[in-house]
Structure formats: C-alpha cells, structure tokens
Design a protein around this motif. Structure first.
Motif, PDB file in Angstrom:
ATOM      1  N   ILE A  25       0.845  -1.197   0.000  1.00 40.51           N
ATOM      2  CA  ILE A  25       0.000   0.000   0.000  1.00 40.51           C
ATOM      3  C   ILE A  25       0.878   1.244   0.000  1.00 40.51           C
ATOM      4  CG2 ILE A  25      -1.804   1.274   1.212  1.00 40.51           C
ATOM      5  CD1 ILE A  25      -2.754  -1.340   2.411  1.00 40.51           C
ATOM      6  N   PRO A  26       1.025   1.912  -1.157  1.00 39.30           N
ATOM      7  CA  PRO A  26       1.697   3.214  -1.184  1.00 39.30           C
ATOM      8  C   PRO A  26       0.697   4.300  -0.798  1.00 39.30           C
ATOM      9  CG  PRO A  26       1.184   2.498  -3.408  1.00 39.30           C
ATOM     10  CD  PRO A  26       0.671   1.431  -2.488  1.00 39.30           C
ATOM     11  N   GLN A  27       1.091   5.171   0.127  1.00 37.12           N
ATOM     12  CA  GLN A  27       0.195   6.199   0.636  1.00 37.12           C
ATOM     13  C   GLN A  27       0.746   7.577   0.362  1.00 37.12           C
ATOM     14  OE1 GLN A  27      -0.550   4.919   4.854  1.00 37.12           O
ATOM     15  NE2 GLN A  27      -2.568   5.710   4.380  1.00 37.12           N
ATOM     16  N   GLY A  28      -0.103   8.593   0.614  1.00 37.61           N
ATOM     17  CA  GLY A  28       0.340   9.979   0.606  1.00 37.61           C
ATOM     18  C   GLY A  28       1.056  10.374  -0.671  1.00 37.61           C
ATOM     19  N   PRO A  58       3.990  16.554   4.381  1.00 39.65           N
ATOM     20  CA  PRO A  58       4.473  17.231   3.170  1.00 39.65           C
ATOM     21  C   PRO A  58       5.610  16.504   2.458  1.00 39.65           C
ATOM     22  CG  PRO A  58       5.377  18.287   5.119  1.00 39.65           C
ATOM     23  CD  PRO A  58       4.400  17.259   5.611  1.00 39.65           C
ATOM     24  N   TYR A  59       6.226  15.513   3.110  1.00 40.10           N
ATOM     25  CA  TYR A  59       7.393  14.854   2.528  1.00 40.10           C
ATOM     26  C   TYR A  59       6.992  13.946   1.365  1.00 40.10           C
ATOM     27  CZ  TYR A  59       9.086  16.167   7.157  1.00 40.10           C
ATOM     28  OH  TYR A  59       9.390  16.857   8.294  1.00 40.10           O
ATOM     29  N   VAL A  60       7.770  13.997   0.293  1.00 42.02           N
ATOM     30  CA  VAL A  60       7.502  13.173  -0.885  1.00 42.02           C
ATOM     31  C   VAL A  60       8.394  11.939  -0.839  1.00 42.02           C
ATOM     32  CG1 VAL A  60       7.560  13.078  -3.400  1.00 42.02           C
ATOM     33  CG2 VAL A  60       6.861  15.186  -2.245  1.00 42.02           C
ATOM     34  N   GLY A  61       7.797  10.767  -1.013  1.00 38.59           N
ATOM     35  CA  GLY A  61       8.546   9.518  -1.061  1.00 38.59           C
ATOM     36  C   GLY A  61       8.736   9.054  -2.491  1.00 38.59           C
ATOM     37  N   VAL A  62       9.887   8.462  -2.775  1.00 40.76           N
ATOM     38  CA  VAL A  62      10.214   7.993  -4.123  1.00 40.76           C
ATOM     39  C   VAL A  62      10.722   6.556  -4.046  1.00 40.76           C
ATOM     40  CG1 VAL A  62      11.696   8.318  -6.143  1.00 40.76           C
ATOM     41  CG2 VAL A  62      10.788  10.309  -4.932  1.00 40.76           C
ATOM     42  N   LEU A  63      10.185   5.696  -4.897  1.00 41.53           N
ATOM     43  CA  LEU A  63      10.704   4.338  -5.077  1.00 41.53           C
ATOM     44  C   LEU A  63      10.990   4.129  -6.546  1.00 41.53           C
ATOM     45  CD1 LEU A  63      11.355   1.414  -4.212  1.00 41.53           C
ATOM     46  CD2 LEU A  63       8.924   0.880  -4.527  1.00 41.53           C
ATOM     47  N   LYS A  64      12.266   3.852  -6.862  1.00 42.50           N
ATOM     48  CA  LYS A  64      12.664   3.564  -8.239  1.00 42.50           C
ATOM     49  C   LYS A  64      13.255   2.167  -8.296  1.00 42.50           C
ATOM     50  CE  LYS A  64      13.706   8.371  -9.495  1.00 42.50           C
ATOM     51  NZ  LYS A  64      14.746   9.296 -10.018  1.00 42.50           N
ATOM     52  N   MET A  65      12.814   1.379  -9.280  1.00 38.81           N
ATOM     53  CA  MET A  65      13.332   0.032  -9.459  1.00 38.81           C
ATOM     54  C   MET A  65      13.708  -0.174 -10.917  1.00 38.81           C
ATOM     55  SD  MET A  65      10.646  -2.106  -7.037  1.00 38.81           S
ATOM     56  CE  MET A  65      11.546  -3.658  -7.239  1.00 38.81           C
ATOM     57  N   GLY A  66      14.950  -0.633 -11.137  1.00 38.92           N
ATOM     58  CA  GLY A  66      15.458  -0.822 -12.482  1.00 38.92           C
ATOM     59  C   GLY A  66      15.076  -2.166 -13.073  1.00 38.92           C
ATOM     60  N   TYR A  80       8.185   5.319   6.306  1.00 42.18           N
ATOM     61  CA  TYR A  80       7.479   6.586   6.467  1.00 42.18           C
ATOM     62  C   TYR A  80       7.887   7.595   5.385  1.00 42.18           C
ATOM     63  CZ  TYR A  80       5.580   4.775  10.799  1.00 42.18           C
ATOM     64  OH  TYR A  80       4.895   4.011  11.716  1.00 42.18           O
ATOM     65  N   PRO A  81       7.170   8.710   5.267  1.00 36.33           N
ATOM     66  CA  PRO A  81       7.351   9.635   4.140  1.00 36.33           C
ATOM     67  C   PRO A  81       8.750  10.230   4.028  1.00 36.33           C
ATOM     68  CG  PRO A  81       5.262  10.054   5.218  1.00 36.33           C
ATOM     69  CD  PRO A  81       6.005   9.082   6.099  1.00 36.33           C
ATOM     70  N   GLY A  82       9.029  10.719   2.826  1.00 40.92           N
ATOM     71  CA  GLY A  82      10.294  11.386   2.544  1.00 40.92           C
ATOM     72  C   GLY A  82      11.409  10.468   2.087  1.00 40.92           C
ATOM     73  N   HIS A  83      11.120   9.182   1.954  1.00 39.90           N
ATOM     74  CA  HIS A  83      12.144   8.220   1.552  1.00 39.90           C
ATOM     75  C   HIS A  83      12.564   8.430   0.095  1.00 39.90           C
ATOM     76  CE1 HIS A  83       9.090   6.084  -0.768  1.00 39.90           C
ATOM     77  NE2 HIS A  83       8.299   6.282   0.273  1.00 39.90           N
ATOM     78  N   HIS A  84      13.804   8.079  -0.189  1.00 40.06           N
ATOM     79  CA  HIS A  84      14.297   8.016  -1.572  1.00 40.06           C
ATOM     80  C   HIS A  84      14.993   6.675  -1.714  1.00 40.06           C
ATOM     81  CE1 HIS A  84      16.602   8.884  -5.229  1.00 40.06           C
ATOM     82  NE2 HIS A  84      15.640   9.730  -5.490  1.00 40.06           N
ATOM     83  N   ILE A  85      14.297   5.712  -2.322  1.00 41.30           N
ATOM     84  CA  ILE A  85      14.787   4.335  -2.409  1.00 41.30           C
ATOM     85  C   ILE A  85      15.015   3.984  -3.866  1.00 41.30           C
ATOM     86  CG2 ILE A  85      14.258   1.918  -1.921  1.00 41.30           C
ATOM     87  CD1 ILE A  85      12.440   2.936   0.353  1.00 41.30           C
ATOM     88  N   VAL A  86      16.227   3.560  -4.174  1.00 38.81           N
ATOM     89  CA  VAL A  86      16.585   3.167  -5.538  1.00 38.81           C
ATOM     90  C   VAL A  86      17.130   1.752  -5.500  1.00 38.81           C
ATOM     91  CG1 VAL A  86      18.022   3.651  -7.544  1.00 38.81           C
ATOM     92  CG2 VAL A  86      17.129   5.552  -6.173  1.00 38.81           C
ATOM     93  N   VAL A  87      16.499   0.855  -6.252  1.00 43.06           N
ATOM     94  CA  VAL A  87      16.991  -0.514  -6.416  1.00 43.06           C
ATOM     95  C   VAL A  87      17.412  -0.642  -7.870  1.00 43.06           C
ATOM     96  CG1 VAL A  87      16.501  -2.964  -6.089  1.00 43.06           C
ATOM     97  CG2 VAL A  87      15.306  -1.265  -4.683  1.00 43.06           C
ATOM     98  N   MET A  88      18.697  -0.741  -8.087  1.00 45.36           N
ATOM     99  CA  MET A  88      19.243  -0.690  -9.439  1.00 45.36           C
ATOM    100  C   MET A  88      18.997  -1.996 -10.204  1.00 45.36           C
ATOM    101  SD  MET A  88      20.468   2.366  -9.712  1.00 45.36           S
ATOM    102  CE  MET A  88      21.611   2.308 -11.087  1.00 45.36           C
ATOM    103  N   GLU A  89      19.349  -1.969 -11.468  1.00 44.21           N
ATOM    104  CA  GLU A  89      19.210  -3.130 -12.347  1.00 44.21           C
ATOM    105  C   GLU A  89      19.859  -4.368 -11.726  1.00 44.21           C
ATOM    106  OE1 GLU A  89      20.819  -4.457 -16.781  1.00 44.21           O
ATOM    107  OE2 GLU A  89      20.710  -2.346 -16.232  1.00 44.21           O
TER     108      GLU A  89
END
Length: 202
Positions: A25-28, A58-66, A80-89
């Motif tokens: 469940i992605p929220q906010g 107000p914090y923006v969360g980001v999930l990027k998956m390659g 919780y909010p404000g995360h910046h998560i990158v899972v590379m190729e």
C-alpha cells in the motif's frame, strides 16, 4: 484515512511479483518509477510505503526500481514519508519486518538485507556502493549490506558498503558505519566503533 494516488494504483496493476499473501500500500505523496521487469514480493502482512503517522505529511517519497530489480518483504513493514529508495538493475532489497522512519535514503546497487523487528530512525542512509571506483580497487566498489534481526539504528546514521550489523545491535545517532558491528553491541562515532558489549534493548 487511506490515501493512494491513482497513478500508483495503475503502476501496481502492472508490477510483477507475488503479493498473494500480503499487501503493498503506497500512501500519501509517494511516486513510483518501476521498470516493467522489476518484481515486488510481499510474503505476508502489509508493506506500507510513505505511510503517514497521524495525518498527511508534506514529505515526498520515491521508489525507483530498475530492470530485473527485486524488492522482497517478509512481513509487516512500514517506510514513512520522505524516503528516496533506488533498487538498481539486477539488485535486490530484502526487508524483514519493522519500520524505517522519515527521510531515509537507500541506494541498492547489489544487495541490501534488513532483518526482522528492526527500528530505523529518521534521516538514515544506506549505500552498498561507492558509486565511483578508485583505480585499482574496482572489484570492491560495491559490496552487500546486511542488518540483522532486532537492530535499532539511531537518527542520521550512515551505513556504507560491505557492513554487517549483528542481531540485537544498537547504532548511536549520527554514526558513520564503515565496518561490521558484532551482535548485541552498542556502537557509535565517526567511524563507528563498539562502545559497549552484551546489551539488550526494547
């Protein structure tokens, strides 16, 4: 109140992986940039992403998956909010159970494993790579990070490549962890060193 962006719902519909026993469940304010070949596995429980504590934040969360990236969640886990998560190729991020507080920075180039019953505080950074290689040491540029069960990581901690944090350990706020920490130890400092052994926390 449950708040899910429509764009996230559309991404969930095409996201590969097994969620038959669990929920994602992605929220906010949560933005997902996920390659069609990435996979999310939620074995059981609920995986909340950008979950607000009391009201929308107000914090923006980001999930990027390659391409061919994998995110595996074993049981209830909250980020919780404000995360910046990158899972590379071809990289894998594994989450056991517990939570990661606001504004986490996780960059997974190979493998990051987080155990069960973890408590990770605000503004924590996990990088399993130097991102740039020192000439002659290219083979050690990227090395896995492993965090054991029932580990408590304080605010503003940075954990770098090749580190294993043993079960039951506590990492003091503001530490930079460059070497592995044994189980049931309190560690702190820059770079982090063992301060006390045979500890317990709750």
């Amino acid at each position: 109140m449950l708040s899910i962006r429509i764009v996230n719902v559309l991404l969930l519909l095409r996201l590969r992986g097994n969620r038959s026993q669990g929920l994602f469940i992605p929220q906010g304010k949560c933005y997902l940039g996920i390659h069609p070949n990435a996979q999310l596995h939620v074995e059981k429980g609920v995986f909340f992403l950008s979950k607000f504590m009391r009201k929308p934040e107000p914090y923006v969360g980001v999930l990027k998956m390659g391409d061919a990236a994998t995110l595996k969640v074993e049981d209830d886990f909250i980020i919780y909010p404000g995360h910046h998560i990158v899972v590379m190729e071809n990289a894998t991020l594994r989450l056991g159970s517990g939570y990661i507080n606001r504004n986490a920075r996780i960059h997974c180039f190979q493998e990051i494993v987080i155990g069960k019953g973890v408590a990770i505080s605000e503004h924590v950074t996990l990088w399993d790579t130097d991102a740039h290689a020192i000439v002659g040491k290219e083979s050690t540029m990227t090395q896995p990070i492993r965090i054991g069960d029932h580990v408590w990581i304080g605010a503003n901690v940075t954990i770098l490549k090749g580190v294993t944090i043993g079960e039951g350990a506590v990492i003091a706020a503001g530490s930079v962890v460059t070497r592995s920490i044994p189980p049931y130890c309190l560690a702190g400092g820059v770079p982090a060193k063992v301060i006390q052994e045979n500890i317990q926390w709750k």
